[in-house]
Motif scaffolding. Structure first.
Motif, short mmCIF file in Angstrom:
data_model
loop_
_atom_site.label_atom_id
_atom_site.label_comp_id
_atom_site.label_asym_id
_atom_site.label_seq_id
_atom_site.Cartn_x
_atom_site.Cartn_y
_atom_site.Cartn_z
N TYR A 263 0.83 -1.20 0.00
CA TYR A 263 0.00 0.00 0.00
C TYR A 263 0.87 1.26 0.00
O TYR A 263 0.64 2.20 -0.76
CB TYR A 263 -0.91 -0.02 1.23
N VAL A 264 1.89 1.27 0.85
CA VAL A 264 2.78 2.43 0.93
C VAL A 264 3.56 2.60 -0.36
O VAL A 264 3.79 3.72 -0.84
CB VAL A 264 3.72 2.31 2.14
N MET A 265 4.00 1.49 -0.97
CA MET A 265 4.73 1.59 -2.23
C MET A 265 3.85 2.23 -3.30
O MET A 265 4.31 3.06 -4.09
CB MET A 265 5.20 0.21 -2.69
N LEU A 266 2.57 1.86 -3.35
CA LEU A 266 1.66 2.43 -4.34
C LEU A 266 1.34 3.88 -4.03
O LEU A 266 1.27 4.72 -4.93
CB LEU A 266 0.37 1.61 -4.41
N GLU A 267 1.16 4.18 -2.75
CA GLU A 267 0.74 5.53 -2.38
C GLU A 267 1.89 6.53 -2.49
O GLU A 267 1.73 7.63 -3.02
CB GLU A 267 0.20 5.52 -0.95
N TYR A 268 3.07 6.15 -2.01
CA TYR A 268 4.21 7.07 -1.97
C TYR A 268 5.23 6.82 -3.08
O TYR A 268 6.13 7.62 -3.28
CB TYR A 268 4.92 6.97 -0.62
N GLY A 269 5.13 5.68 -3.76
CA GLY A 269 6.15 5.33 -4.75
C GLY A 269 7.45 4.92 -4.11
O GLY A 269 8.50 4.93 -4.77
N GLN A 270 7.43 4.55 -2.84
CA GLN A 270 8.63 4.16 -2.10
C GLN A 270 8.55 2.68 -1.75
O GLN A 270 7.70 2.26 -0.98
CB GLN A 270 8.74 4.98 -0.81
N PRO A 271 9.42 1.85 -2.34
CA PRO A 271 9.41 0.42 -2.00
C PRO A 271 9.72 0.22 -0.51
O PRO A 271 10.55 0.93 0.07
CB PRO A 271 10.51 -0.18 -2.87
N MET A 272 9.03 -0.73 0.09
CA MET A 272 9.24 -1.07 1.51
C MET A 272 9.64 -2.54 1.60
O MET A 272 9.29 -3.34 0.74
CB MET A 272 7.96 -0.84 2.31
N VAL A 320 21.33 -10.34 4.18
CA VAL A 320 19.94 -10.75 4.42
C VAL A 320 19.00 -10.22 3.34
O VAL A 320 17.80 -10.53 3.36
CB VAL A 320 19.46 -10.27 5.81
N ALA A 321 19.51 -9.44 2.39
CA ALA A 321 18.71 -8.95 1.27
C ALA A 321 19.63 -8.39 0.21
O ALA A 321 20.73 -7.92 0.50
CB ALA A 321 17.72 -7.88 1.73
N VAL A 322 19.18 -8.46 -1.05
CA VAL A 322 19.87 -7.78 -2.14
C VAL A 322 19.24 -6.39 -2.24
O VAL A 322 18.05 -6.26 -2.52
CB VAL A 322 19.71 -8.54 -3.47
N ALA A 323 20.02 -5.37 -1.97
CA ALA A 323 19.48 -4.02 -1.81
C ALA A 323 18.69 -3.57 -3.03
O ALA A 323 19.19 -3.61 -4.16
CB ALA A 323 20.63 -3.04 -1.55
N GLY A 324 17.44 -3.19 -2.80
CA GLY A 324 16.59 -2.66 -3.86
C GLY A 324 16.02 -3.69 -4.79
O GLY A 324 15.31 -3.33 -5.73
N VAL A 325 16.31 -4.95 -4.57
CA VAL A 325 15.86 -5.98 -5.51
C VAL A 325 14.94 -7.00 -4.83
O VAL A 325 13.76 -7.09 -5.14
CB VAL A 325 17.05 -6.71 -6.17
N VAL A 352 21.26 -0.52 -8.71
CA VAL A 352 20.16 -1.48 -8.60
C VAL A 352 19.89 -2.14 -9.95
O VAL A 352 19.68 -3.36 -10.03
CB VAL A 352 18.90 -0.79 -8.05
N ARG A 353 19.88 -1.34 -11.00
CA ARG A 353 19.62 -1.88 -12.33
C ARG A 353 20.68 -2.91 -12.73
O ARG A 353 20.36 -3.98 -13.26
CB ARG A 353 19.57 -0.75 -13.36
N ARG A 362 14.55 -8.96 -12.09
CA ARG A 362 13.95 -7.63 -12.06
C ARG A 362 12.61 -7.71 -11.33
O ARG A 362 11.75 -8.51 -11.66
CB ARG A 362 13.75 -7.10 -13.48
N THR A 363 12.43 -6.85 -10.33
CA THR A 363 11.23 -6.86 -9.50
C THR A 363 10.55 -5.50 -9.55
O THR A 363 11.07 -4.54 -10.11
CB THR A 363 11.58 -7.21 -8.05
N ASP A 364 9.35 -5.42 -8.91
CA ASP A 364 8.66 -4.14 -8.84
C ASP A 364 9.52 -3.11 -8.12
O ASP A 364 9.57 -1.93 -8.51
CB ASP A 364 7.32 -4.30 -8.11
N ALA A 365 10.17 -3.54 -7.05
CA ALA A 365 11.02 -2.62 -6.29
C ALA A 365 12.21 -2.14 -7.13
O ALA A 365 12.51 -0.94 -7.18
CB ALA A 365 11.52 -3.29 -5.01
N SER A 366 12.88 -3.06 -7.82
CA SER A 366 14.05 -2.66 -8.61
C SER A 366 13.65 -1.73 -9.75
O SER A 366 14.40 -0.81 -10.10
CB SER A 366 14.78 -3.90 -9.14
N SER A 367 12.47 -1.97 -10.35
CA SER A 367 12.04 -1.10 -11.45
C SER A 367 11.79 0.32 -10.98
O SER A 367 11.93 1.27 -11.75
CB SER A 367 10.78 -1.67 -12.12
N LEU A 368 11.41 0.49 -9.71
CA LEU A 368 11.24 1.83 -9.16
C LEU A 368 12.59 2.44 -8.79
O LEU A 368 12.88 3.59 -9.13
CB LEU A 368 10.33 1.78 -7.92
N TYR A 369 13.42 1.68 -8.07
CA TYR A 369 14.71 2.21 -7.63
C TYR A 369 15.59 2.64 -8.80
O TYR A 369 16.29 3.65 -8.73
CB TYR A 369 15.45 1.16 -6.81
#
Length: 792
Positions: A263-272, A320-325, A352-353, A362-369
């Motif tokens: 919801y926050v990603m859609l509202e603010y355009g900021q991946p969480m 523990v995560a691939v940053a932005g992906v 990120v790209r 390629r994920t929704d988060a990476s496409s935004l970042y």
């Protein structure tokens, strides 16, 4: 990017504006709309009903006979095979002549001999899933637990009536990949106030700093990292309003925690992203570059080998995560998770790209970042997520925001230059009017300097400011002006004419060729040009490339024959070629030659003959709107067969020749077949074309047809007979068509029989017999003047 109109209404009040008006206006202001759709638009005549009674079907062990109240008239008898119903259930009812998604139509009928007046619907029949309504079952009738009234359309009852607008967002506008970004565009477009909400987090459940620390070891790749701890997580379904908005935006609802991040990603355009706190070793988060060969298994279950160019989120010991992906399995939220860490960060777009490309994920988060996000958006998005946690009672939020920032918060400055912008756009706006346009876009001003908002990475030059002013001022309001200092970008009348010649020749089946303008003097001998012909006086080239390119051609016919012979010798069965060729006629020693543009066409094969070439010329002249031309047999053209050649003329002046090439000429080119050619003077055609076309209304009165069978000397051309008929019939003649030429035993030797069909019509009245006979008599009289008479 999809946008829910209901969600948009939270930020901008558009007063129930029609969807077409909305999409057209916002497209004109620069946010291009690809399409729109309304949820449930395929559903027709499906309403809310209440089950009043249930009885077993006497002839079936699994069917039930229901009495269902649909809010009007008598209860309906509907037969169903569902086993999950009970009396009092509220259900969707498809009435007689209703439609369901996929084009399925429902009509009343009989089941096992008993009447059924509709159908009770399941989730799948409405194209919904258990994710949309977690309390429903998937293999039975959808029992509605929402507040609704009987007879209410099902779309209204369950919130399946949102309008979703699909936008095509360019990659330089990452702010528009969010509801707030598009709301800002809509507010500026329709001059409405933008109602932004500032998230408020109560917290009060301990200090986050005592539980976790965050640090960034690669500040060039991560200018901002923030996190907040939520304890006592309570996973459950999200409320209906959130599920509706996610569904409209194309995101499947899962549970409250997952839905909040989406919801926050859609509202603010900021991946969480969220981590399970207990799996973060050492109670710390580090943003660093991966070690060579470092391993991580991502949430999709795939082991990944990392490289130093890849940025990772790590705890004390491991990534523990691939940053932005994508996150890692080793910190995934699971069923017994009780404490989570929300992450809101800004990562370098190119990094990120590159990582997403190298790892093939390629994920929704990476496409935004990768488009370049605003680091100032991280904290508001994090606060909004925590606010939603408290609003949905999804957990207990701690007090502290953990952050490590490495960016300047100073805004970019661009000088506002009204005079330059007005000249650049061709408008006339004052400085204050320009400021009024830019202010709704969150631009602030320091004197004449524009303070660009941090979420607009595309505004870097005064031309970008001019574009913003143009799109909100209105592209349609900017008058068209000719470019200063440059030619007007359009074809001249002559260029259009030559283009029409080429297009018509292509339509007639000819292929265009381009040949050199310089030829060998020997070419004149090959086309049988007399030694004393003035055309042999050619412009000589001072430094020719070779013996075969020593002079400028005075006729393009040799060039055409060279290409035809090359095709023939390469065993092409047929060819039809044309060229708009320039011929060079010498004037005097101190002047440049006169250049004449000629249309040259040559063909062989496919039973090509004189009438084929003549028909092409007639079609071309008709298309060029050249009229009043004449054709006369000729035996004086040296390159053509003396008995199969004709000269074209207008007002007695020749402008072209058409005919079969002389057998000796074709032999000189190594061809043993019939070759046809015609040459037309383009300057003469252009001088006689009628560019202005006059409108003629469709005829109101009927036409009359008469046939004329004539006897004349064999030497009289058919076109001379046609001219005589036209001269005699006058204005009543609409069309004349030759349909027969006969020479034989029944015709005197040296003569021929020619038959025409004449079409007469008046634009003022229906022709009388007297008018028809008078016109035909005048035509016969003109024919007699040239030696033709009616055949008896």
């Amino acid at each position: 990017m999809d946008l829910s109109k209901k969600w948009l209404k939270e930020f901008v009040e558009l007063d129930d504006m029609p969807i077409r008006a909305f999409t057209e206006a916002i497209t004109m202001s620069g946010s291009k709309v690809e399409s729109w759709k309304t949820e449930g638009s395929e559903i027709k005549n499906v309403v809310v009903g209440k089950v009043l009674s249930l009885e077993h079907h006497p002839d079936s062990d699994h069917l039930w006979i229901t009495k269902t109240d649909v809010g009007s008239g008598e209860p309906l008898q509907i037969i169903t095979g569902a086993q999950n119903l009970k009396v009092g259930d509220i259900v969707p009812v498809a009435l007689h002549n209703s439609c369901l998604p996929g084009g399925k139509k429902i009509r009343k009928g009989k089941l096992r001999g008993l009447e059924s007046n509709g159908m009770l619907c399941s989730l799948s029949e409405l194209e919904l899933t258990k994710h949309d309504f977690p309390y429903a079952i998937e293999d039975g009738i959808f029992v509605i637990q929402e507040d609704c009234r009987l007879g209410q359309p099902i779309q209204e009852a369950i919130g399946l009536n949102d309008t979703v607008v699909e936008f095509e967002i360019t990659s330089n506008r990452p702010d528009c990949f969010s509801v707030i970004g598009l709301a800002r565009e809509a507010a500026a477009t329709f001059h409405k106030p933008l109602k932004l909400h500032t998230p408020v987090v109560k917290g009060g459940h301990g200090s986050g700093k005592e539980m976790l620390s965050v640090s960034v070891d690669a500040p060039d790749l991560c200018p901002m990292y923030s996190a907040r701890v939520v304890k006592n997580v309570r996973v459950k379904p999200s409320p209906r309003w959130m599920r509706e908005r996610l569904r409209a935006m194309g995101v499947r609802p899962i549970n409250n925690i997952v839905d909040i991040t989406n919801y926050v990603m859609l509202e603010y355009g900021q991946p969480m992203h969220s981590f399970d706190y207990r799996f973060l070793q050492g109670n710390q988060i580090k943003v660093r570059c991966a070690a060579e060969g470092e391993q991580i298994t991502t949430l999709d279950g795939t082991p990944r080998t990392l490289h130093p160019d890849n940025l990772v989120i790590a705890d004390q010991n491991r990534a523990v995560a691939v940053a932005g992906v994508m996150g890692g399995e080793n910190s995934e939220i699971v069923d017994d998770t009780t404490t989570i860490v929300f992450e809101s960060a800004c990562f370098n777009g190119p990094s990120v790209r590159t990582t997403a490309r190298d790892l093939g994920m390629r994920t929704d988060a990476s496409s935004l970042y990768e488009k370049g996000l605003d680091p100032n958006n991280c904290i508001p998005a994090l606060n909004r997520a925590c606010e939603l946690v408290e609003l949905l009672d999804a957990g207990d939020v701690t007090d502290d925001i953990l952050e490590d920032r490495h960016f300047s918060e100073e805004r970019r400055r661009i000088l506002l230059e009204p005079d330059w912008i007005n000249r650049f756009l061709g408008i006339s706006l004052s400085k204050d009017e320009m400021k009024q346009i830019l202010s709704p876009l969150d631009c602030e001003f320091d004197g004449d300097d524009i303070l660009v908002p941090s979420f607009r990475p595309d505004l870097v030059h005064k031309a970008d400011i001019a574009e913003e002013i143009a799109r909100y001022y209105g592209y349609d309001k900017i008058t068209s002006t000719t470019l200063s200092g440059g030619a007007q970008g359009k074809y001249t009348v002559r260029q259009k004419f030559e283009q029409l010649i080429g297009n018509t020749m292509l339509a007639l089946g000819a292929s265009e060729i381009t040949t050199y303008s310089f030829i060998s003097p020997k070419y004149y001998d090959k086309i049988l040009m007399p030694k004393d012909s003035p055309l042999r006086h050619s412009v000589a080239i001072s430094n020719p490339l070779g013996e075969d390119t020593g002079i400028m051609r005075t006729t393009a016919l040799p060039s055409m024959m060279e290409v035809l012979s090359r095709n023939f010798n390469n065993r092409n069965d047929s060819a039809c070629l044309y060229e708009l060729a320039t011929e060079y006629l010498p004037t005097s020693a101190d002047k440049l030659p006169e250049e004449k543009l000629k249309l040259v066409c040559g063909m062989y094969g496919n039973d090509a003959d004189f009438f084929t070439a003549k028909g092409m010329v007639e079609d071309l002249l008709e298309k060029l709107n050249v009229t009043g031309w004449d054709i006369t047999a000729s035996s004086e053209e040296f390159s053509y067969h003396p008995g199969r050649c004709a000269v074209l003329s207008i007002d007695g002046k020749p402008f072209g020749v058409i005919g079969e090439m002389h057998p000796k000429a074709t032999e000189n080119y190594g061809m043993d077949c019939r070759v046809l050619s015609f040459t037309l003077d383009v300057d003469t055609l252009f001088a006689h074309t009628k560019i202005e076309k006059t409108y003629r209304p469709l005829p109101k009165f009927p036409a009359v047809e008469r046939d004329l069978a004539l006897i004349c000397e064999d030497k009289i051309p058919v076109i001379a007979l046609e001219h005589a008929i036209r001269a005699g019939a006058g204005a009543l003649l609409e069309k004349i068509r030759l349909f027969d030429v006969y020479r034989g035993e029944q015709i005197e030797k040296g003569k021929k029989s020619v038959a025409f069909r004449v079409v007469l019509r008046s634009c003022d009245n229906t022709l009388t017999e007297e008018q028809i006979n008078a016109a035909m008599k005048k035509a016969v009289k003109q024919l007699e003047k040239i030696g033709a008479s009616l055949r008896s």
